[in-house]
Write a protein that holds these residues in place. Sequence first.
Motif, PDB file in Angstrom:
ATOM      1  N   UNK A   1       0.269  10.123  -0.747  1.00  0.00           N
ATOM      2  CA  UNK A   1      -0.776  11.141  -0.707  1.00  0.00           C
ATOM      3  C   UNK A   1      -1.213  11.521  -2.112  1.00  0.00           C
ATOM      4  N   UNK A   2      -0.229  11.692  -3.000  1.00  0.00           N
ATOM      5  CA  UNK A   2      -0.578  12.049  -4.372  1.00  0.00           C
ATOM      6  C   UNK A   2      -1.468  10.969  -4.997  1.00  0.00           C
ATOM      7  N   UNK A   3      -1.053   9.708  -4.824  1.00  0.00           N
ATOM      8  CA  UNK A   3      -1.844   8.621  -5.407  1.00  0.00           C
ATOM      9  C   UNK A   3      -3.231   8.579  -4.784  1.00  0.00           C
ATOM     10  N   UNK A   4      -3.248   8.746  -3.459  1.00  0.00           N
ATOM     11  CA  UNK A   4      -4.512   8.688  -2.751  1.00  0.00           C
ATOM     12  C   UNK A   4      -5.473   9.754  -3.269  1.00  0.00           C
ATOM     13  N   UNK A   5      -4.944  10.948  -3.456  1.00  0.00           N
ATOM     14  CA  UNK A   5      -5.803  12.027  -3.925  1.00  0.00           C
ATOM     15  C   UNK A   5      -6.269  11.759  -5.352  1.00  0.00           C
ATOM     16  N   UNK A   6      -5.342  11.254  -6.179  1.00  0.00           N
ATOM     17  CA  UNK A   6      -5.741  10.968  -7.565  1.00  0.00           C
ATOM     18  C   UNK A   6      -6.832   9.911  -7.610  1.00  0.00           C
ATOM     19  N   UNK A   7      -6.680   8.868  -6.785  1.00  0.00           N
ATOM     20  CA  UNK A   7      -7.600   7.740  -6.890  1.00  0.00           C
ATOM     21  C   UNK A   7      -8.861   7.924  -6.059  1.00  0.00           C
TER      22      UNK A   7
ATOM     23  N   UNK B   1       0.109   5.437 -11.738  1.00  0.00           N
ATOM     24  CA  UNK B   1      -1.260   5.821 -11.392  1.00  0.00           C
ATOM     25  C   UNK B   1      -1.827   6.749 -12.460  1.00  0.00           C
ATOM     26  N   UNK B   2      -0.971   7.614 -12.990  1.00  0.00           N
ATOM     27  CA  UNK B   2      -1.461   8.614 -13.946  1.00  0.00           C
ATOM     28  C   UNK B   2      -1.887   7.997 -15.269  1.00  0.00           C
ATOM     29  N   UNK B   3      -1.347   6.812 -15.583  1.00  0.00           N
ATOM     30  CA  UNK B   3      -1.788   6.192 -16.839  1.00  0.00           C
ATOM     31  C   UNK B   3      -3.211   5.654 -16.731  1.00  0.00           C
TER      32      UNK B   3
END
Lengths: 536, 497
Positions: free
Chosen positions: B264-270, B327-329
């Motif tokens: 979910x975190x990755x999905x929201x970030x991307x 993902x954050x990079x």
Amino acid sequence: MHMEKYLILNTLSYPVLSAIMLVPLVGALISLLIKDEQRLKVFGLLVTLVTFVLSLPLFTCFDLHTVKYQFAELRPWFSLLKLNYVVGVDGISVLLVLLTTFIMPFCILCSWRYIAKRLGEFIFVVLVMETAMIGVFISLNTVLFYIFWEAMLIPMFLLIAVWGGARKDYASIKFFLYTLCGSIFLLVAIVALYIKTGTFFIPALMDQEYSFAYQMWIFLACALAFAIKIPMYPVHTWLPAAHVEAPTAGSVILASILLKMGGYGFLRFCLPMAPAATLYCMPYLIALSLISIIFGGYLALGQTDIKKLIAYSSVGHMGFVTLGIFLLNDQGLKGAILQMINHGITTGGLFIMVGMIYERTHSREIADNSALGMIIPIYVTFLGIFCLSSLAFPGTNSFVGEFLVLLGAFKKSAVVGFLAIPGAILAAAYMLRLLQRMVWHDSDGHGHHHDEADSEDHGHALTDLNFREISMVVVLTFFVFWIGLYPTPLLKIMDASVAHLLQQISAGGAVSPVDPHAGHHALLEFGSWFKQIMTF
Amino acid sequence: MDTIITSKILLTSALPMLTALLVMFSGKKPNLRESWSIIGALLTFLSVLNLLPHILAGGAYEFTLATLYPGVNIKFHLDGLGIMFAGTASFLWILAGFYCIGYMRGLDEHAQTRFYVCYAVSVGAAMGAAFAGNLFTLYLFYEIVSIFTYPLVAHHQDSEGYEGARKYIVYLMFTSKAFLLPAMVIIYVQCGTLDFCYTGIVNGIFPEGANKLLVVVSYLLCLFGFAKAGIMPLHNWLPSAMVAPTPVSALLHAVVVVKVGVFSTCRVMLSVFGIQLLQDLNLGIFTAYFVSFTIITASIIALSKSNLKARLAYSTISQLSYIILGVAMLTPNSITGGLVHIANHAFSKITLFFCAGAIFVACGKKDIKEFGGLGYRMPITMIAFGLASLSMIGVPGSAGFVTKWFLALGAMDISSIGLLVVLLASSLLNAGYFVPIFLKAFFGKVAPVDQGLSGSLESKPLIMFMVVPLLITSIISIILGIYPDLFLKIINVMVGA
């Protein structure tokens, strides 16, 4: 006649609004002739079901594209006072009428075993109550409205005072005094409006322009009556007492329908008749709503009595309703109306669940009703569904209402939005706490459970829900998920009326702007400070 | 490739739910019940496989189930990221299904029907989250996972179980109500929709000129709101949840629950914020350093734990943050590394948990100090443990290496020495807490109580139910290191799109 421009007269083959209002009353009178208890219950159920079926065309034949009052009936009454019998519904009241006719059969069903004495009178009182409640929602005439408003008081008083619990005298008197106190102010406002305008017709009263000072008086008088009814902090204290002492049916009526009268009153009287005053008072009422949300939730967290817990949760939920109303935007209002419907279904369901467990264990304490998960799984499943709905779990009805209100709040200002969030957190906290204790273990957390040990614990074997009980909760559960997943039909019904209401407010707020030099300085300064925060 | 609109994709999350129903109604017949569970898992996996070719060709599936309010739908949209997670979770569910039989029967656990029902629903909800096409659907399934894993964590129904479960639900519910709910509302107010961006990961859904402060606030709310991702300081629920039976810890707390959080975190970030916006507001690099703290700290705490499950729990916390770090990079390489770790970590970590459970059932040991000589009595288990450890450490040729390779490339892409050091340091720490277990099992001193005991513990049929799945997962975690192509292809579709 000029009244007709506000109305679309009923075209159904029967006068639907009068019919659903009168059927319960006639039923009540007939019920006095029936002696056999079983027949009485069946008869009462039949009357409420017939009323519900008769009210269905309100949903299916409702015209979504008009803001006029539909299914209207107009008959001369007191020609001397130019008083007419006029009833009709718009997109706001039609939902509440439907909610009322929908909930009433449950009130009879949940009393099947609960009411042990004076059953005939009980059925009579409940049916009279239904007439009065429907009357309030369909009246388009302030006198009619007031008559029904006051008429509700007596049957509700009797429900608590006759069939109530241990402290029924205290609770019923408190309920009576609080509500009466509010309605006196309402009466004053109604009379004042008549003297000023010469009409009792509500839509016409909305179209009048009043001076700001006059609006303030009208607003304050009405708002007090409705704030007590809904109830809003700090005039909420009658509610927990009344809920706890009332029989299940009384609690269901109270929570599902009676509280909605307050919200309905705000929408029908305060907002359209005193728009400038509404805009002026908005920050204070938003503040009071936020206090209600957090205060109600906080108090619910500390309760050991299940009914009290749900009663305080109602204060919090109704806080969301008033918050939505006084945000004065589309999402807020729709969310508030939807939240009223949702609260009617969910909290009604919760009170029915409490009634069921009370019939079994004769206690409403959480500690006496713990660790039920393994013993009565069907009961626990439905309890879980209603609890999740109450904490606004996504996919259930309350989520949609709460989400819309929050949407309106964040649209208004992020500060208001964030201040409402603790209410949502508290709702999750007290409901999950209740659920955990009732399903899993009691408060002292005694270890590993086995079925035998539990039966000993409760001193007697508990039976799971029977067919009557299951059919009740299944229907309510259906609506929990239906509104939770597909609220569009309900939102569509209220769409035109909400837009119209907003238009009335913006138009009314513009023609009588607050004059900063007109006297109420202290209030205004405080208000502007308040508004600065709110408009962040 | 085009987006196909079909209700077929509902099947994947419906199958586990259906399985749960069948399990519920066959509670009296354990063999039938467990067969349903495994058949359901198989069919779920097949339904995911069936969707794979179109996704690999760059397409997507979409279906809107219900509309709550304009822009707030229950909507499913399947793309590369979703299918990778769904495929991994459903495949591991099959193996976990067999493993459960060995574990639950081996320990003669109570309330097994409830266990299997909640297990299936949780997996189904995870499938729903993987297929979610907007933030609301994601939130819906995220919450369902929370609710249905509560009975699993509280399974033992003793005070320790209740305490752990209480902590679990308090953390998860509090964060979702306090952070996710306002985040969702703010995003809706800003964007007018909760739908994800379906046209790649560069642009999010925020319109130009969105209020920067509110964007940052909603991002932070999302980052902390998905507490299942185990980012410190909101990680404490995970060690407490280890009171659950080990199959729960294995599938749910190494694959489903925590991965729903990370996913979910990755999905929201991307797909909500988009890498462009995160870069403009410097949120990417902030997140990278923030989760680096978790990576290092959790590893250090893991070193100090001698209870195997506790050590694995902290290792999980640390490893989850790799995914978010990647993902954050915000570079293609790092995102690839992060996302592929969702699968890589799943296979390796479930092996380790499976081993912990098998050891507990076979000889009742939880503490690493008592593992002396265990390698000779449970050779397959301990060798699988060793293989999975290698992958965790990131030894070349194992799945973990692929992750670390791409993460390191990403760190060099943004020329961040600091993050490179974090990666190296954490690899050393990983080695520091996994290698001793392996060494102890084969070369450690045999505990006094075990003196004189010999013979394999793995020959019993019920134990075999556990040993075979863990052997398979451990081998896969090596295969993924040698042939990482499948997952990389899926991710390339996603990152390159």
